[in-house]
Design an enzyme around this catalytic site. Sequence first.
Site, PDB file in Angstrom:
ATOM      1  N   HIS A 199       0.831  -1.199   0.000  1.00  0.00           N
ATOM      2  CA  HIS A 199       0.000   0.000   0.000  1.00  0.00           C
ATOM      3  C   HIS A 199       0.866   1.249   0.000  1.00  0.00           C
ATOM      4  CE1 HIS A 199      -0.258  -0.193   4.635  1.00  0.00           C
ATOM      5  NE2 HIS A 199       0.233   1.009   4.402  1.00  0.00           N
ATOM      6  N   GLU A 229      -4.998   0.491  -0.483  1.00  0.00           N
ATOM      7  CA  GLU A 229      -4.802  -0.930  -0.222  1.00  0.00           C
ATOM      8  C   GLU A 229      -4.913  -1.734  -1.520  1.00  0.00           C
ATOM      9  OE1 GLU A 229      -3.748  -1.799   2.534  1.00  0.00           O
ATOM     10  OE2 GLU A 229      -4.757  -0.868   4.248  1.00  0.00           O
TER      11      GLU A 229
HETATM   12  C1  GLP Z   1       1.030   3.422   7.124  1.00  0.00           C
HETATM   13  C2  GLP Z   1       0.933   4.675   6.255  1.00  0.00           C
HETATM   14  C3  GLP Z   1       1.741   4.554   4.986  1.00  0.00           C
HETATM   15  C4  GLP Z   1       3.106   4.004   5.313  1.00  0.00           C
HETATM   16  C5  GLP Z   1       2.989   2.617   5.870  1.00  0.00           C
HETATM   17  C6  GLP Z   1       4.324   1.958   6.205  1.00  0.00           C
HETATM   18  O1  GLP Z   1      -0.003   2.514   6.977  1.00  0.00           O
HETATM   19  N1  GLP Z   1      -0.402   5.060   5.933  1.00  0.00           N
HETATM   20  O2  GLP Z   1       1.811   5.811   4.353  1.00  0.00           O
HETATM   21  O3  GLP Z   1       3.911   3.990   4.161  1.00  0.00           O
HETATM   22  O4  GLP Z   1       2.210   2.671   7.047  1.00  0.00           O
HETATM   23  O5  GLP Z   1       4.762   2.327   7.456  1.00  0.00           O
HETATM   24  P1  GLP Z   1       6.187   2.087   8.044  1.00  0.00           P
HETATM   25  O6  GLP Z   1       7.075   3.088   7.402  1.00  0.00           O
HETATM   26  O7  GLP Z   1       6.033   2.323   9.515  1.00  0.00           O
HETATM   27  O8  GLP Z   1       6.575   0.687   7.699  1.00  0.00           O
END
Ligand code: GLP
Length: 241
Positions: free
Chosen positions: A134, A139
């Site tokens: 995503h 999603e």
């Molecule tokens: C969330 C955000 C995304 C992000 C993703 C990954 O769900 N809405 O924009 O890229 O998480 O997060 P992380 O960087 O903590 O792995």
Amino acid sequence: MRVEVFDDYAGLSQRASDLVAGLIRTNPASVLGLPTGSTPEGFYTALCRSGASFQGVRTFNLDEYVGLPREHAQSYYTFMKQHLYDHVDLPPEQAHIPNGMAPDLEAECRRYEETLRAAGGLDVVVLGIGLNGHIGFNEPGAAWDAPTHPVMLAQATREANARFFGSLEAVPTRALTMGIGTILRAHRILLLASGSAKAEIVKRTVEGALSISVPATALQSHPNVTVLVDRAAAGMLSSVA
Ligand code: GLP
């Protein structure tokens, strides 16, 4: 897609900051699309130290949970306040995040898209990536031409984000997100990924077939995408030694 591989997280974070700070210096009225999550934390730390002035910059966040007040510890507004707003000279009225408490969520999404359009669109959007591919909160199955819209969060995404909320039940079930269509209209896209857990989805994003079941593969259709990864996240790329 250009892929740049860095020895570590600090390297990719600094590079992302250098690119965005450079853009702001070239165009002090830049319009930035900004992410949340763990991955961009180092980017924000470096950007706040870059000395770039945000006086004329407009920022538009990718997404926000539905039903969390702005002041909630896990709202994306709070994240942005802690990681950017409190540390730079960005005028508050130039910092935009979808309002997940709006009484009419569809109307809020239309308003957000219109505000972004009136600002001239995104000069650059910085993205993290979820384990299921995503981007923002688009999603698997999301339409690639969608504007900002309300979404149901995938169970996998709620589970991944439960660590921030203390329990799965506390994670909101819905969010507002820029659509993939909004993201693809940005002039430039930077995708950040760090750590071995992201290696497989990075490979599918960069080298896999375009598929709506992997939202990030939509980025292959954009002419100006730079993927910034550390060695661990690049670990499964066949194009990287
Ligand atoms: C969330 C955000 C995304 C992000 C993703 C990954 O769900 N809405 O924009 O890229 O998480 O997060 P992380 O960087 O903590 O792995």
